[in-house]
Enzyme design. Structure first.
Site, short mmCIF file in Angstrom:
data_model
loop_
_atom_site.label_atom_id
_atom_site.label_comp_id
_atom_site.label_asym_id
_atom_site.label_seq_id
_atom_site.Cartn_x
_atom_site.Cartn_y
_atom_site.Cartn_z
N LYS A 22 -1.33 2.67 -4.75
CA LYS A 22 -0.30 1.93 -4.01
C LYS A 22 -0.28 0.45 -4.40
O LYS A 22 0.77 -0.12 -4.71
CB LYS A 22 -0.55 2.05 -2.50
CG LYS A 22 0.27 1.08 -1.67
CD LYS A 22 -0.04 1.17 -0.20
CE LYS A 22 -1.12 0.27 0.31
NZ LYS A 22 -0.73 -1.13 0.59
N ASN A 23 -1.47 -0.17 -4.37
CA ASN A 23 -1.49 -1.62 -4.56
C ASN A 23 -1.23 -2.04 -6.00
O ASN A 23 -0.93 -3.21 -6.26
CB ASN A 23 -2.78 -2.22 -4.00
CG ASN A 23 -2.77 -2.19 -2.47
OD1 ASN A 23 -1.71 -2.02 -1.86
ND2 ASN A 23 -3.93 -2.33 -1.86
N CYS A 117 0.21 -5.26 7.41
CA CYS A 117 -0.76 -4.96 8.48
C CYS A 117 -1.27 -6.26 9.10
O CYS A 117 -1.40 -7.28 8.41
CB CYS A 117 -1.95 -4.18 7.93
SG CYS A 117 -1.53 -2.57 7.28
N ARG A 122 -3.15 -14.27 7.83
CA ARG A 122 -3.05 -13.84 6.43
C ARG A 122 -2.30 -14.92 5.65
O ARG A 122 -1.12 -14.77 5.33
CB ARG A 122 -2.35 -12.48 6.34
CG ARG A 122 -3.15 -11.36 7.00
CD ARG A 122 -2.57 -9.99 6.73
NE ARG A 122 -2.73 -9.56 5.35
CZ ARG A 122 -2.38 -8.37 4.89
NH1 ARG A 122 -1.86 -7.49 5.70
NH2 ARG A 122 -2.54 -8.05 3.62
N ASP A 305 -10.48 -2.06 2.27
CA ASP A 305 -9.47 -1.04 2.60
C ASP A 305 -10.10 0.33 2.88
O ASP A 305 -9.39 1.28 3.21
CB ASP A 305 -8.42 -0.95 1.48
CG ASP A 305 -7.60 -2.22 1.39
OD1 ASP A 305 -7.64 -3.01 2.34
OD2 ASP A 305 -6.94 -2.44 0.36
N ARG A 397 3.06 4.75 4.81
CA ARG A 397 3.17 3.60 3.89
C ARG A 397 2.29 3.77 2.66
O ARG A 397 2.60 3.22 1.60
CB ARG A 397 2.75 2.30 4.61
CG ARG A 397 3.80 1.75 5.55
CD ARG A 397 3.36 0.39 6.09
NE ARG A 397 2.72 -0.36 5.03
CZ ARG A 397 1.61 -1.09 5.17
NH1 ARG A 397 1.03 -1.20 6.33
NH2 ARG A 397 1.10 -1.71 4.14
#
Ligand code: EPZ
Length: 418
Positions: A22-23, A117, A122, A305, A397
């Site tokens: 994903k990232n 999230c 952040r 994560d 997601r």
């Protein structure tokens, strides 16, 4: 509203195929805006964060086609706008990659601050600092971060914090900027390396990704091509944790074992047997497990994560375990949901102390964010009786076809529309 129902307490056995990362995908898709020809991107995970970033680049004028559910063709030839859609951007964190990508493409960008999230503050100060070090002027108004890159060129950036996003954004901004850029104190995550490999395969000159120092020689243009995204290290770790929490035996396929080293090391420390092959790892949890201490850190440390998934796993192991969150200042908010299932977890700031081995009880829990949602799935798989998980949009997601993948390893799981 969809819900997942899991009747747990059965060991998972069989094989799971890991999807693209994903990232990496959410960085490589905006990077395609820098490319003049067609980019064919393979092994793209079929998840909603990818849908969101594709929607965003479409709204800027990119042509996007899916030739199958994991292959995306992007043609950015006729990109029309350097202004990102605020409604779409606030839905996800990775929208901030449009800053570097649009800056590189147009010499200017207007992108709203990102969503994503909630783990406490952040900040994106290191992203903005990197643009300034490359000669840009940055200003903020009510809606947008405005970046004026009239003077964009090579420069030196020293990151005060190791940041995945800031490292990637600086690479995106520098790839087409005239001159040489040196980035110091960079993030070394596999997805940073994957982004650099993607750009290099399209004609960029990015050297040193995966180390502290990245050097970029600006090139005039990038050409199209085909690129395949690396497997998802966090998805792999999640299924490993699920196999262990249920005391199962699962072959995790399509992985790069090197990317899993920190994860494998901690599972082995707990007493799990891990067999490593070229592109697969087998996880066997057939011996009594031990409680351990874990601290999350930037790569090559244990990934943040996987922190919620690790907390749940340790809650199934007798003894006291301690998990120290070293990346985010507020990433234990999900623990209150797990307490509903009888887990004994005490949180003090960035440290969670887990009294493991207490019996779990089925409950109705809410996926409070992406990885917390994954940890609730693991908790439900380990717990006898039926657990109900809601707020699946968070899980959707980042986890491709999670119900099908778990069915294939023997889980009693179904998704219902309530
Ligand atoms: C990426 O977020 C990931 N997201 C996150 O994964 C992951 O948790 C995180 O990296 C750390 O590995 C994506 O790749 C889209 P950071 P990112 O900048 O880039 C501080 C998931 O579950 N910081 O590396 O936003 C920050 O507060 C998601 O898949 C600054 O101080 O994270 C944090 O403490 C959740 N200033 C630390 O650095 C900045 O300008 C690391 O953040 C930027 C960050």
């Amino acid at each position: 509203m969809d819900k997942i129902l899991i009747n747990g307490g059965k060991p998972l056995c069989g094989e799971v195929n890991i999807s693209g990362a994903k990232n990496a995908a959410v960085a490589i898709i905006p990077a395609a805006l820098l490319v003049e020809g067609k980019c064919i991107i393979e092994n793209v995970p079929d998840i909603s964060d990818v849908d969101s970033i594709l929607k965003m680049i479409k709204s800027l004028g990119a042509k996007v086609e899916k030739s199958d559910c994991n292959t995306v063709v992007i043609d950015s030839q006729n990109l029309t706008s350097h202004i990102a859609d605020p409604e779409l951007a606030c839905k996800m964190r990775a929208s901030y990659y449009l800053m570097g990508a649009l800056l590189g493409r147009f010499g200017k960008a207007q992108v709203p601050p990102p969503g994503g999230c909630n783990f406490g503050t952040r900040p994106i100060d290191q992203h903005l600092k990197s643009f300034e070090c490359l000669g840009c002027k940055v200003s903020l108004d009510e809606t947008f971060v405005n970046i004026d890159g009239d003077e964009l060129g090579g420069g030196n950036v020293y990151f005060d914090v190791v940041s995945v996003g800031a490292t990637i954004n600086a690479i995106l901004a520098a790839v087409l900027a005239p001159g040489k850029t040196v980035l110091e104190n960079c993030a070394k995550e596999p997805h940073v390396v994957d982004l650099a490999n993607f750009l290099n395969s399209m004609g960029a000159s990015v050297r040193g990704a995966g180390t502290d120092i990245i050097k970029i020689n600006g090139v005039e243009s990038l050409h199209g091509g085909t690129y395949s995204i690396i497997p998802d290290q966090i998805e792999a770790g999640t299924y490993m944790a699920a196999a262990i929490a249920t005391r199962g035996n699962v072959l995790i396929k399509n992985v790069i074992p090197k990317h899993l080293e920190a994860i494998t090391a901690k599972f082995e420390e707990m007493g799990v047997t891990i067999e490593e092959y070229d592109e697969e790892v087998r996880v066997i949890a057939d011996k009594p497990l031990k409680s351990i201490r874990v601290k999350t850190m930037p790569y090559p440390g244990f990934p943040t994560d996987l922190q919620p998934q690790m907390v749940v796993l340790l809650a199934t192991v007798p003894g006291t375990s301690v998990v120290n969150e070293g990346v985010w200042d507020s990433r234990f908010q999900y623990v209150t949901e797990l307490e509903k299932m009888g887990m004994k977890i005490k949180v003090d700031g960035t440290v969670a102390t887990i009294e493991g081995g207490t019996p779990l009880c089925p409950s109705k829990v809410c996926a409070t964010d992406l990885r917390a949602g994954a940890s609730m799935v693991i908790a439900a798989l380990a717990c006898e009786g039926t657990t109900e998980i809601s707020q699946l949009r968070h899980i959707d997601r980042g986890y491709e076809h999670i119900v099908d993948k778990l069915l294939a390893v023997g889980a009693d799981i179904k998704r219902i529309n309530d």
